[in-house]
Motif scaffolding. Structure first.
Motif, short mmCIF file in Angstrom:
data_model
loop_
_atom_site.label_atom_id
_atom_site.label_comp_id
_atom_site.label_asym_id
_atom_site.label_seq_id
_atom_site.Cartn_x
_atom_site.Cartn_y
_atom_site.Cartn_z
N GLU A 53 0.86 -1.18 0.00
CA GLU A 53 0.00 0.00 0.00
C GLU A 53 0.90 1.23 0.00
OE1 GLU A 53 -2.84 -0.01 3.22
OE2 GLU A 53 -3.56 -2.01 2.72
N PRO A 54 0.36 2.36 -0.42
CA PRO A 54 1.20 3.57 -0.42
C PRO A 54 1.54 4.01 1.01
CG PRO A 54 -1.06 4.09 -1.10
CD PRO A 54 -0.98 2.60 -0.94
N CYS A 55 2.65 4.69 1.14
CA CYS A 55 3.04 5.28 2.42
C CYS A 55 2.18 6.52 2.63
CB CYS A 55 4.52 5.65 2.41
SG CYS A 55 5.60 4.23 2.18
N LEU A 56 1.50 6.60 3.75
CA LEU A 56 0.57 7.69 3.99
C LEU A 56 1.21 8.90 4.65
CD1 LEU A 56 -2.60 5.68 5.09
CD2 LEU A 56 -1.97 6.51 2.81
N THR A 57 2.43 8.73 5.18
CA THR A 57 3.11 9.85 5.80
C THR A 57 4.56 9.89 5.34
OG1 THR A 57 3.87 8.60 7.73
CG2 THR A 57 1.70 9.64 7.90
N ALA A 58 5.15 11.06 5.45
CA ALA A 58 6.57 11.21 5.11
C ALA A 58 7.43 10.37 6.05
CB ALA A 58 6.97 12.68 5.17
N GLU A 59 7.02 10.26 7.32
CA GLU A 59 7.77 9.46 8.29
C GLU A 59 7.80 7.99 7.87
OE1 GLU A 59 5.29 11.58 9.10
OE2 GLU A 59 5.92 12.81 10.80
#
Length: 119
Positions: A53-59
């Motif tokens: 799944e895509p990374c939802l945050t920069a962290e």
């Protein structure tokens, strides 16, 4: 005096070459325990790392990008806080979700093989 300056310059160059650059500490502030104890957040980070799944945050993206190398090198380039974060993740997954930990290890090995093949 010129000889002393030359020696100092050589020592400085050697120090720079031998010192490895640490990962950015930009995301060292994350509360890893909050993430690990929250099913939804933990699954988001896990799925980001596994690239399912895509990374939802920069962290999450940052830690996805450094995790394989950090695990393989025993956090050689980690800040002290990142070492604590990685240790907490390893401890939590090995104790609570060993099947998912095995997937993390396999992905880490796969990532490092790809990286080494590309060099």
């Amino acid at each position: 005096m010129a000889r002393l300056n030359c020696i100092i310059i050589l020592i400085s160059i050697a120090s720079c070459v031998l010192a490895e650059e640490l990962y950015s500490d930009q995301y060292d502030h994350i509360d890893v325990n909050n993430i690990l104890n929250n099913d939804k957040l933990r699954d988001q980070y896990f799925n980001c790392y596994m690239e399912t799944e895509p990374c939802l945050t920069a962290e999450a993206k940052f830690y996805r990008d450094i995790a394989s190398e950090a695990l393989q090198t025993k956090c050689k380039r980690c800040t002290e806080k990142q070492k604590e974060i990685i240790d907490a993740v390893v401890d939590w997954y090995t104790q609570n979700k060993p099947d998912k930990w095995q997937k993390i290890v396999e992905k880490s090995l796969e990532d490092m093989k790809k990286k080494n093949a590309g060099q």
